[in-house]
Design an enzyme around this catalytic site. Sequence first.
Site, PDB file in Angstrom:
ATOM      1  N   ASP A   1      -7.036  -6.273  -3.941  1.00 18.60           N
ATOM      2  CA  ASP A   1      -6.880  -5.144  -4.859  1.00 18.60           C
ATOM      3  C   ASP A   1      -7.208  -5.543  -6.293  1.00 18.60           C
ATOM      4  O   ASP A   1      -7.634  -4.708  -7.090  1.00 18.60           O
ATOM      5  CB  ASP A   1      -5.435  -4.625  -4.817  1.00 18.60           C
ATOM      6  CG  ASP A   1      -5.204  -3.691  -3.648  1.00 18.60           C
ATOM      7  OD1 ASP A   1      -6.177  -3.304  -3.003  1.00 18.60           O
ATOM      8  OD2 ASP A   1      -4.029  -3.358  -3.386  1.00 18.60           O
TER       9      ASP A   1
ATOM     10  N   HIS B   1       1.655   3.033  -3.291  1.00 18.03           N
ATOM     11  CA  HIS B   1       0.671   3.798  -4.063  1.00 18.03           C
ATOM     12  C   HIS B   1       1.061   5.269  -4.177  1.00 18.03           C
ATOM     13  O   HIS B   1       1.002   5.846  -5.243  1.00 18.03           O
ATOM     14  CB  HIS B   1      -0.716   3.713  -3.423  1.00 18.03           C
ATOM     15  CG  HIS B   1      -1.459   2.500  -3.845  1.00 18.03           C
ATOM     16  ND1 HIS B   1      -1.952   2.342  -5.105  1.00 18.03           N
ATOM     17  CD2 HIS B   1      -1.787   1.376  -3.171  1.00 18.03           C
ATOM     18  CE1 HIS B   1      -2.549   1.163  -5.207  1.00 18.03           C
ATOM     19  NE2 HIS B   1      -2.462   0.555  -4.041  1.00 18.03           N
TER      20      HIS B   1
ATOM     21  N   HIS C   1     -53.112  20.127   3.775  1.00 21.05           N
ATOM     22  CA  HIS C   1     -52.766  18.710   3.935  1.00 21.05           C
ATOM     23  C   HIS C   1     -53.977  17.964   4.520  1.00 21.05           C
ATOM     24  O   HIS C   1     -54.375  16.907   4.036  1.00 21.05           O
ATOM     25  CB  HIS C   1     -51.592  18.513   4.903  1.00 21.05           C
ATOM     26  CG  HIS C   1     -50.246  18.896   4.392  1.00 21.05           C
ATOM     27  ND1 HIS C   1     -49.911  20.173   4.071  1.00 21.05           N
ATOM     28  CD2 HIS C   1     -49.137  18.140   4.167  1.00 21.05           C
ATOM     29  CE1 HIS C   1     -48.650  20.213   3.679  1.00 21.05           C
ATOM     30  NE2 HIS C   1     -48.159  18.987   3.721  1.00 21.05           N
TER      31      HIS C   1
ATOM     32  N   GLU D   1      -8.843   1.388   6.005  1.00 17.73           N
ATOM     33  CA  GLU D   1      -9.391   0.983   4.711  1.00 17.73           C
ATOM     34  C   GLU D   1      -9.235  -0.542   4.565  1.00 17.73           C
ATOM     35  O   GLU D   1     -10.191  -1.241   4.269  1.00 17.73           O
ATOM     36  CB  GLU D   1      -8.630   1.700   3.590  1.00 17.73           C
ATOM     37  CG  GLU D   1      -9.105   1.312   2.207  1.00 17.73           C
ATOM     38  CD  GLU D   1      -8.195   1.814   1.098  1.00 17.73           C
ATOM     39  OE1 GLU D   1      -7.009   2.087   1.343  1.00 17.73           O
ATOM     40  OE2 GLU D   1      -8.682   1.903  -0.050  1.00 17.73           O
ATOM     41  N   HIS D   2      -8.003  -1.020   4.768  1.00 18.50           N
ATOM     42  CA  HIS D   2      -7.734  -2.463   4.707  1.00 18.50           C
ATOM     43  C   HIS D   2      -7.212  -2.927   6.047  1.00 18.50           C
ATOM     44  O   HIS D   2      -6.263  -2.333   6.570  1.00 18.50           O
ATOM     45  CB  HIS D   2      -6.633  -2.785   3.689  1.00 18.50           C
ATOM     46  CG  HIS D   2      -6.900  -2.256   2.324  1.00 18.50           C
ATOM     47  ND1 HIS D   2      -6.231  -1.173   1.801  1.00 18.50           N
ATOM     48  CD2 HIS D   2      -7.764  -2.667   1.367  1.00 18.50           C
ATOM     49  CE1 HIS D   2      -6.673  -0.936   0.569  1.00 18.50           C
ATOM     50  NE2 HIS D   2      -7.602  -1.823   0.273  1.00 18.50           N
TER      51      HIS D   2
ATOM     52  N   GLN E   1       0.829  -1.207   0.000  1.00 15.80           N
ATOM     53  CA  GLN E   1       0.000   0.000   0.000  1.00 15.80           C
ATOM     54  C   GLN E   1       0.860   1.253   0.000  1.00 15.80           C
ATOM     55  O   GLN E   1       0.508   2.251  -0.630  1.00 15.80           O
ATOM     56  CB  GLN E   1      -0.965   0.001   1.182  1.00 15.80           C
ATOM     57  CG  GLN E   1      -2.003  -1.089   1.078  1.00 15.80           C
ATOM     58  CD  GLN E   1      -2.662  -1.141  -0.293  1.00 15.80           C
ATOM     59  OE1 GLN E   1      -3.476  -0.291  -0.648  1.00 15.80           O
ATOM     60  NE2 GLN E   1      -2.305  -2.129  -1.107  1.00 15.80           N
TER      61      GLN E   1
HETATM   62  N1  LIG Z   1      -9.115   3.721  -2.900  1.00 15.64           N
HETATM   63  C1  LIG Z   1      -8.862   3.122  -4.060  1.00 15.64           C
HETATM   64  O1  LIG Z   1      -9.561   2.233  -4.480  1.00 15.64           O
HETATM   65  C2  LIG Z   1      -7.689   3.565  -4.869  1.00 15.64           C
HETATM   66  C3  LIG Z   1      -7.355   2.879  -6.041  1.00 15.64           C
HETATM   67  C4  LIG Z   1      -6.297   3.352  -6.772  1.00 15.64           C
HETATM   68  C5  LIG Z   1      -5.625   4.503  -6.367  1.00 15.64           C
HETATM   69  N2  LIG Z   1      -5.992   5.107  -5.221  1.00 15.64           N
HETATM   70  C6  LIG Z   1      -5.380   6.357  -4.788  1.00 15.64           C
HETATM   71  O2  LIG Z   1      -5.750   7.327  -5.757  1.00 15.64           O
HETATM   72  C7  LIG Z   1      -4.739   8.305  -5.827  1.00 15.64           C
HETATM   73  C8  LIG Z   1      -4.363   8.482  -7.284  1.00 15.64           C
HETATM   74  O3  LIG Z   1      -3.649   9.663  -7.434  1.00 15.64           O
HETATM   75  P1  LIG Z   1      -2.825  10.022  -8.746  1.00 15.64           P
HETATM   76  O4  LIG Z   1      -2.214  11.357  -8.509  1.00 15.64           O
HETATM   77  O5  LIG Z   1      -1.947   8.896  -9.087  1.00 15.64           O
HETATM   78  O6  LIG Z   1      -3.892  10.107  -9.934  1.00 15.64           O
HETATM   79  P2  LIG Z   1      -5.212  10.965 -10.146  1.00 15.64           P
HETATM   80  O7  LIG Z   1      -5.789  10.508 -11.430  1.00 15.64           O
HETATM   81  O8  LIG Z   1      -6.082  10.953  -8.964  1.00 15.64           O
HETATM   82  O9  LIG Z   1      -4.704  12.473 -10.345  1.00 15.64           O
HETATM   83  C9  LIG Z   1      -4.021  12.899 -11.464  1.00 15.64           C
HETATM   84  C10 LIG Z   1      -4.569  14.247 -11.905  1.00 15.64           C
HETATM   85  O10 LIG Z   1      -4.391  15.214 -10.868  1.00 15.64           O
HETATM   86  C11 LIG Z   1      -4.342  16.490 -11.454  1.00 15.64           C
HETATM   87  N3  LIG Z   1      -3.244  17.257 -10.863  1.00 15.64           N
HETATM   88  C12 LIG Z   1      -1.991  16.833 -10.585  1.00 15.64           C
HETATM   89  N4  LIG Z   1      -1.258  17.855 -10.110  1.00 15.64           N
HETATM   90  C13 LIG Z   1      -2.063  18.950 -10.132  1.00 15.64           C
HETATM   91  C14 LIG Z   1      -1.879  20.313  -9.748  1.00 15.64           C
HETATM   92  N5  LIG Z   1      -0.719  20.758  -9.267  1.00 15.64           N
HETATM   93  N6  LIG Z   1      -2.927  21.141  -9.866  1.00 15.64           N
HETATM   94  C15 LIG Z   1      -4.126  20.703 -10.328  1.00 15.64           C
HETATM   95  N7  LIG Z   1      -4.340  19.431 -10.730  1.00 15.64           N
HETATM   96  C16 LIG Z   1      -3.317  18.569 -10.611  1.00 15.64           C
HETATM   97  C17 LIG Z   1      -4.082  16.331 -12.923  1.00 15.64           C
HETATM   98  O11 LIG Z   1      -5.212  16.753 -13.614  1.00 15.64           O
HETATM   99  C18 LIG Z   1      -3.892  14.831 -13.104  1.00 15.64           C
HETATM  100  O12 LIG Z   1      -4.515  14.395 -14.279  1.00 15.64           O
HETATM  101  C19 LIG Z   1      -3.598   7.826  -4.938  1.00 15.64           C
HETATM  102  O13 LIG Z   1      -3.698   8.503  -3.708  1.00 15.64           O
HETATM  103  C20 LIG Z   1      -3.881   6.346  -4.718  1.00 15.64           C
HETATM  104  O14 LIG Z   1      -3.447   5.883  -3.449  1.00 15.64           O
HETATM  105  C21 LIG Z   1      -7.016   4.688  -4.487  1.00 15.64           C
HETATM  106  N1  LIG Z   2      -5.076  -0.586  -2.918  1.00 15.16           N
HETATM  107  C1  LIG Z   2      -5.858   0.293  -3.765  1.00 15.16           C
HETATM  108  C2  LIG Z   2      -7.021   0.795  -2.953  1.00 15.16           C
HETATM  109  O1  LIG Z   2      -6.618   1.440  -1.821  1.00 15.16           O
HETATM  110  C3  LIG Z   2      -6.392  -0.388  -4.985  1.00 15.16           C
HETATM  111  C4  LIG Z   2      -5.358  -0.852  -5.950  1.00 15.16           C
HETATM  112  C5  LIG Z   2      -5.438  -0.840  -7.307  1.00 15.16           C
HETATM  113  N2  LIG Z   2      -4.303  -1.399  -7.767  1.00 15.16           N
HETATM  114  C6  LIG Z   2      -3.592  -1.761  -6.768  1.00 15.16           C
HETATM  115  N3  LIG Z   2      -4.211  -1.423  -5.656  1.00 15.16           N
HETATM  116 ZN   LIG Z   3      -3.275  -1.368  -3.734  1.00 14.37          ZN
END
Ligand SMILES: NC(=O)c1ccc[n+]([C@@H]2O[C@H](COP(=O)([O-])OP(=O)(O)OC[C@H]3O[C@@H](n4cnc5c(N)ncnc54)[C@H](O)[C@@H]3O)[C@@H](O)[C@H]2O)c1
Ligand SMILES: N[C@H](CO)Cc1c[nH]c[nH+]1
Ligand SMILES: [Zn+2]
Length: 440
Positions: free
Chosen positions: A371, A272, A430, A337-338, A269
């Site tokens: 996941d 990520h 009413h 979360e997990h 995790q």
């Molecule tokens: N809970 C879940 O199921 C799950 C699954 C996968 C990922 N996640 C989480 O989701 C998140 C993904 O984040 P990510 O950043 O990789 O992708 P994201 O798609 O959420 O964000 C990317 C976007 O953020 C915007 N951005 C980046 N910098 C910026 C700035 N300075 N100003 C304005 N906009 C900006 C851009 O438009 C970019 O396209 C991580 O925190 C990850 O842990 C959660």
């Molecule tokens: N752990 C993420 C949710 O918190 C989900 C994910 C997608 N790919 C790998 N992991």
């Molecule tokens: Zn994951």
Amino acid sequence: MSQSPIDGVDIARLSTLQADFDHRLAHLLAWEGVSDAEVQQRVDEILAAVKARGDAALVEYSNRFDRLAVASMAELTLSEGRLRQAFEGLPAAQREALSSAAERIRAYHERQKPASWHYTEADGTVLGQQVTPLDRAGIYVPGGKAAYPSSVLMNAIPAHVAGVREIVMVVPTPDGILNELVLAAAYLAGVDHVFTIGGAQAVAALAFGTETVPRVDKVVGPGNIYVATAKRAVFGQVGIDMIAGPSEILVVSDGGTDPDWLAMDLFSQAEHDEDAQAVLVSWDLEHLQAVEASIARLLPTLERAPIVRESLARRGALIHCRDRDEAMLLINRIAPEHLELSVANPEGWLPQVRHAGAIFMGRYTAEALGDYCAGPNHVLPTSGTARFSSPLGVYDFQKRSSIIHCSAEGAGELGKLASTLARGESLTAHARSAEYRLKP
Ligand SMILES: NC(=O)c1ccc[n+]([C@@H]2O[C@H](COP(=O)([O-])OP(=O)(O)OC[C@H]3O[C@@H](n4cnc5c(N)ncnc54)[C@H](O)[C@@H]3O)[C@@H](O)[C@H]2O)c1
Ligand SMILES: N[C@H](CO)Cc1c[nH]c[nH+]1
Ligand SMILES: [Zn+2]
């Protein structure tokens, strides 16, 4: 335990015996990202611009934040043919893995489908609840720091199972790099439209609609701080599933699991993003030290070592507690979360676990399996919101309408009750409306 880096690995070592443990734990768990004033202001500007200028603003922001050079939304729109081509072009092993995962996720979510129901009272009045799918759902698939084909399946399949008529997916493609697995997953899961946009601008497009992006009824899916802040802001205009923050894992170990396995579970995790949270709790001090040693040895072998190192230093912890009961208190306080119950008899723990997004039972159930492919959804409540929130599911793509069908006799009985109560509220229209239907 102390808070000193070993062999270059910086991670908090806490003990419930420390006088300031509560304070330190609260500090560790705090995630203020969404309320950051600077982010809020930027998101407000983006939302206003997309609302006012539609596609033109989407193109500008995508060029700026995803380092693209496109001239119109046509270049940010993927056709069904392109999705099919991605699916068919996958190496066989990937196509089969994706298809097997999709089948398992579908089978699990099929069981979540709620049925409409009704019952008939003695006087013939029928009361019930009718479940209907959303017309149009918007799914946000994150794509900034990693590509998430699994998140396409986890978002789109429950929508499909729920009977949503139209599924609109958005996913950023930083530097214009398309991920074939993401496109293939969209094809497999039956997504209707895919736009390669991300961040707050993508959430705005889904919520308000633009010339090209259809306005949806609900926006679901995880994302970074910009996505989370935008979702919170558009709530009301559209529905949202939850505000999901960075990924988290809480492992509770009784000391009987291979320390290398647990170190890798924490990394899974932490990799990520730098704000992800990985915490291990145990009452076995020697075991905690063994996991610490595994972390130090294995961390340099990771592809994403810099992110993991940062995440462990910022928000990771190894917590020594007194015993099993105290571990249980920590679980419910953290509401992770997990939750990995890496213990001999996880079933014995289950009845007392009140707050956790997903519970991984026993030494063999690595969180990573959930996941990708176990079946349950991986979009889960984070940052303690498992106290009041549930995994993304079929129910998030449906709504309920109440059904009331009075017989003439029923209208008479209910009419008397309603009239009395309405006059008590001084709402006489009413009362009279109900009274018209009383039997003479
Ligand atoms: N809970 C879940 O199921 C799950 C699954 C996968 C990922 N996640 C989480 O989701 C998140 C993904 O984040 P990510 O950043 O990789 O992708 P994201 O798609 O959420 O964000 C990317 C976007 O953020 C915007 N951005 C980046 N910098 C910026 C700035 N300075 N100003 C304005 N906009 C900006 C851009 O438009 C970019 O396209 C991580 O925190 C990850 O842990 C959660
Ligand atoms: N752990 C993420 C949710 O918190 C989900 C994910 C997608 N790919 C790998 N992991
Ligand atoms: Zn994951």
